[in-house]
Design an enzyme around this catalytic site. Structure first.
Site, PDB file in Angstrom:
ATOM      1  N   HIS A   1       0.835  -1.199   0.000  1.00  0.00           N
ATOM      2  CA  HIS A   1       0.000   0.000   0.000  1.00  0.00           C
ATOM      3  C   HIS A   1       0.871   1.250   0.000  1.00  0.00           C
ATOM      4  O   HIS A   1       1.732   1.413   0.849  1.00  0.00           O
ATOM      5  CB  HIS A   1      -0.915  -0.027   1.221  1.00  0.00           C
ATOM      6  CG  HIS A   1      -1.911   1.073   1.236  1.00  0.00           C
ATOM      7  ND1 HIS A   1      -2.357   1.632   2.399  1.00  0.00           N
ATOM      8  CD2 HIS A   1      -2.565   1.714   0.224  1.00  0.00           C
ATOM      9  CE1 HIS A   1      -3.236   2.574   2.122  1.00  0.00           C
ATOM     10  NE2 HIS A   1      -3.375   2.629   0.802  1.00  0.00           N
TER      11      HIS A   1
ATOM     12  N   ASP B   1       7.351   7.047 -20.929  1.00  0.00           N
ATOM     13  CA  ASP B   1       7.707   7.015 -22.348  1.00  0.00           C
ATOM     14  C   ASP B   1       9.188   6.665 -22.482  1.00  0.00           C
ATOM     15  O   ASP B   1       9.907   6.533 -21.483  1.00  0.00           O
ATOM     16  CB  ASP B   1       7.344   8.341 -23.030  1.00  0.00           C
ATOM     17  CG  ASP B   1       8.038   9.556 -22.424  1.00  0.00           C
ATOM     18  OD1 ASP B   1       9.204   9.456 -21.991  1.00  0.00           O
ATOM     19  OD2 ASP B   1       7.408  10.626 -22.394  1.00  0.00           O
TER      20      ASP B   1
ATOM     21  N   HIS C   1       6.287  18.665 -14.555  1.00  0.00           N
ATOM     22  CA  HIS C   1       7.113  17.537 -15.013  1.00  0.00           C
ATOM     23  C   HIS C   1       8.386  17.406 -14.174  1.00  0.00           C
ATOM     24  O   HIS C   1       8.810  16.285 -13.857  1.00  0.00           O
ATOM     25  CB  HIS C   1       7.454  17.695 -16.498  1.00  0.00           C
ATOM     26  CG  HIS C   1       8.145  16.507 -17.083  1.00  0.00           C
ATOM     27  ND1 HIS C   1       7.569  15.256 -17.149  1.00  0.00           N
ATOM     28  CD2 HIS C   1       9.381  16.368 -17.619  1.00  0.00           C
ATOM     29  CE1 HIS C   1       8.412  14.407 -17.709  1.00  0.00           C
ATOM     30  NE2 HIS C   1       9.522  15.053 -17.995  1.00  0.00           N
TER      31      HIS C   1
ATOM     32  N   TYR D   1       5.669  13.426 -22.591  1.00  0.00           N
ATOM     33  CA  TYR D   1       4.874  13.451 -21.349  1.00  0.00           C
ATOM     34  C   TYR D   1       3.912  12.275 -21.209  1.00  0.00           C
ATOM     35  O   TYR D   1       2.966  12.341 -20.440  1.00  0.00           O
ATOM     36  CB  TYR D   1       4.136  14.784 -21.197  1.00  0.00           C
ATOM     37  CG  TYR D   1       5.066  15.960 -21.300  1.00  0.00           C
ATOM     38  CD1 TYR D   1       6.008  16.197 -20.308  1.00  0.00           C
ATOM     39  CD2 TYR D   1       5.026  16.811 -22.393  1.00  0.00           C
ATOM     40  CE1 TYR D   1       6.886  17.272 -20.406  1.00  0.00           C
ATOM     41  CE2 TYR D   1       5.899  17.880 -22.497  1.00  0.00           C
ATOM     42  CZ  TYR D   1       6.833  18.110 -21.501  1.00  0.00           C
ATOM     43  OH  TYR D   1       7.703  19.166 -21.598  1.00  0.00           O
ATOM     44  N   SER D   2       4.160  11.204 -21.905  1.00  0.00           N
ATOM     45  CA  SER D   2       3.343   9.995 -21.767  1.00  0.00           C
ATOM     46  C   SER D   2       3.865   9.197 -20.582  1.00  0.00           C
ATOM     47  O   SER D   2       4.500   8.148 -20.728  1.00  0.00           O
ATOM     48  CB  SER D   2       3.386   9.168 -23.049  1.00  0.00           C
ATOM     49  OG  SER D   2       2.820   9.877 -24.119  1.00  0.00           O
ATOM     50  N   ASN D   3       3.608   9.733 -19.384  1.00  0.00           N
ATOM     51  CA  ASN D   3       4.109   9.155 -18.143  1.00  0.00           C
ATOM     52  C   ASN D   3       3.012   9.194 -17.100  1.00  0.00           C
ATOM     53  O   ASN D   3       2.221  10.148 -17.049  1.00  0.00           O
ATOM     54  CB  ASN D   3       5.294   9.965 -17.616  1.00  0.00           C
ATOM     55  CG  ASN D   3       6.366  10.182 -18.659  1.00  0.00           C
ATOM     56  OD1 ASN D   3       6.929   9.231 -19.178  1.00  0.00           O
ATOM     57  ND2 ASN D   3       6.652  11.435 -18.972  1.00  0.00           N
TER      58      ASN D   3
END
Length: 134
Positions: free
Chosen positions: A20, A28, A101, A123-125
């Site tokens: 947890h 990316d 970012h 920014y594909s994170n």
């Protein structure tokens, strides 16, 4: 043999070991991996596997309490953002937190692992924070 869609041994083992509040980052191809954080490199070639496909498969095995996105993803609008929004709308990503970012990269230092995809859209994170099933 496993019955679920996730076949990658390292990724499956990492998800099974999450507690947890632990963090798993899916990134990316250009996201830097902090020293000391495990890298699970799935990238084969640009676009393969893509960010959205990896996210869907991870969610088939991981209970997510909340997720973190960089503000810049909303300005850049990469294709994977539509999948993130759909999954968020279905309640599969829990609560949302937004960071710059630069702050996202600092957060990734606390991740159990960073999963590198072949995604080449900026920014594909996403950082997924583990929840509990009870």
């Amino acid at each position: 043999m496993k019955k679920t869609a996730l076949l990658n041994i390292a990724l499956s083992r990492t998800i099974a070991g999450l507690g947890h509040g632990d963090i798993l980052v899916i990134g990316d191809a250009g996201l830097p991996v902090p020293p000391g954080v495990e890298l699970i490199d799935l990238a084969v070639t640009p676009g393969i596997p893509d960010f959205a496909s990896v996210l869907r498969v991870v969610l088939a095995e991981m209970q997510v309490e909340r997720h973190v996105l960089a503000e810049e993803i909303f300005q850049a609008g990469p294709p994977g953002l539509a999948e993130v929004e759909a999954l968020h709308g279905q309640g599969l990503l829990g609560q949302r937190q937004r960071l710059r970012h630069t702050e996202f990269k600092v957060l990734s230092q606390r991740a159990k692992a960073v999963v590198r995809t072949g995604e080449c859209q900026p920014y594909s994170n996403i950082a997924l924070v583990a929840g509990v099933t009870f």
